[in-house]
Design a protein around this motif. Structure first.
Motif, short mmCIF file in Angstrom:
data_model
loop_
_atom_site.label_atom_id
_atom_site.label_comp_id
_atom_site.label_asym_id
_atom_site.label_seq_id
_atom_site.Cartn_x
_atom_site.Cartn_y
_atom_site.Cartn_z
N LEU A 160 29.72 -32.97 1.62
CA LEU A 160 29.44 -32.10 0.75
C LEU A 160 28.44 -31.08 1.23
CD1 LEU A 160 29.52 -34.33 -2.70
CD2 LEU A 160 31.24 -32.56 -1.93
N GLU A 161 27.37 -31.56 1.96
CA GLU A 161 26.39 -30.84 2.32
C GLU A 161 26.50 -29.83 3.47
OE1 GLU A 161 26.52 -34.26 2.05
OE2 GLU A 161 25.57 -35.22 3.84
N ASP A 162 27.94 -29.82 3.95
CA ASP A 162 28.20 -28.92 4.76
C ASP A 162 28.65 -27.55 4.03
OD1 ASP A 162 30.06 -31.40 6.69
OD2 ASP A 162 28.07 -30.47 7.10
N SER A 163 28.68 -27.43 2.82
CA SER A 163 28.97 -26.36 2.20
C SER A 163 28.10 -25.27 2.35
CB SER A 163 29.00 -26.66 0.60
OG SER A 163 30.12 -27.44 0.52
N ALA A 164 28.24 -24.19 2.88
CA ALA A 164 27.24 -23.01 3.26
C ALA A 164 28.21 -21.84 3.69
CB ALA A 164 26.58 -23.45 4.47
N MET A 165 27.32 -20.82 3.94
CA MET A 165 28.04 -19.73 4.74
C MET A 165 28.05 -19.74 6.12
SD MET A 165 29.31 -16.99 2.95
CE MET A 165 29.20 -15.45 3.97
N TYR A 166 28.96 -19.69 6.74
CA TYR A 166 28.98 -19.78 8.58
C TYR A 166 29.13 -18.60 9.19
CZ TYR A 166 28.85 -25.09 7.85
OH TYR A 166 28.56 -26.33 7.42
N PHE A 167 27.94 -18.10 10.06
CA PHE A 167 27.99 -16.56 10.56
C PHE A 167 28.28 -16.89 12.10
CE2 PHE A 167 27.10 -14.45 7.04
CZ PHE A 167 26.13 -15.10 6.16
N CYS A 168 29.23 -16.31 12.65
CA CYS A 168 29.28 -15.82 14.05
C CYS A 168 28.81 -14.69 14.45
CB CYS A 168 30.85 -15.89 14.14
SG CYS A 168 31.21 -15.58 15.90
N ALA A 169 28.01 -14.88 15.60
CA ALA A 169 27.49 -13.67 16.00
C ALA A 169 27.50 -13.51 17.49
CB ALA A 169 25.85 -13.57 15.92
N SER A 170 27.54 -12.34 18.21
CA SER A 170 27.50 -12.00 19.48
C SER A 170 26.53 -11.13 20.07
CB SER A 170 29.14 -11.80 20.14
OG SER A 170 29.23 -10.38 19.51
#
Lengths: 110, 113
Positions: free
Chosen positions: B84-94
């Motif tokens: 449940l605690e993995d719920s989040a916005m995940y951003f990739c960047a380069s």
């Protein structure tokens, strides 16, 4: 531990007012970036400052890198509601990984 | 203007399931990153990737996580046995190199139910 402290943490102002956001560290940074993040979106790179004392302007936004490259400021002139968002500074010092500042959440009221 | 593309924009998954978040970094960038942001909290570093290997990872990036660059364009984040605690916005960047600013994707909102 490397830290980038931003102040203020929250700021709510009226349209047309000026404001300054600060980004401070005890470490020297080779460069610093400023980003703006809107809700549900990724941070968007605004500017990179590299040289101590450097000043860069982006329309109504003025960015300054401290002479010792330990701090930076973002000044917004005549703020508009479209400036609302989370402002983040970020950078890398020496061999440390890139870090982001603690963030300043700006709200500009019409 | 070159962009970092992330898919899907929103992923809902059952607790315990595996998810793969996908990213297409800017083509001439050499460094790739994953960050996450739990609602209302700061952007947290997960991992950086350079020259086909992990160059740095945070304490968050434990055995539950893995990254891969399966071909010349995609960069993926796999989360095994989601919590449940993995719920989040995940951003990739380069970025094109060290000391340069990052170009972020618009994120994948992961909801674990």
């Amino acid at each position: 531990t490397q830290l980038l402290e931003q102040s203020p943490q929250f700021l709510s102002i009226q349209e047309g007012e000026n404001l300054t956001v600060y980004c401070n560290s005890s470490s020297v940074f080779s460069s610093l970036q400023w980003y703006r993040q809107e809700p549900g979106e990724g941070p968007v790179l605004l500017v990179t400052v590299v040289t101590g004392g450097e000043v860069k302007k982006l329309k109504r936004l003025t960015f300054q890198f401290g002479d010792a490259r330990k701090d930076s400021s973002l000044h917004i002139t005549a703020a508009q509601p479209g400036d609302t968002g989370l402002y983040l500074c970020g950078g890398t010092s020496g061999t440390y990984k890139y870090i982001f500042g603690t963030g300043t959440r700006l709200k500009v009221l019409a | 203007e070159p962009e970092v593309t992330q898919t899907p924009s929103h992923q809902v998954t059952q607790m315990g399931q595996e998810v793969i978040l996908r990213c297409v970094p800017i083509s001439n960038h050499l460094y790739f990153y994953w960050y996450r942001q739990i609602l209302g909290q700061k952007v947290e570093f997960l991992v950086s990737f350079y020259n086909n290997e992990i160059s740095e990872k945070s304490e968050i990036f434990d055995d539950q996580f893995s990254v891969e660059r399966p071909d010349g364009s995609n960069f993926t984040l796999k989360i095994r046995s989601t919590k449940l605690e993995d719920s989040a916005m995940y951003f990739c960047a380069s970025s094109p190199g060290q000391g340069y600013g990052y170009t972020f994707g618009s994120g994948t909102r992961l909801t674990v139910v």
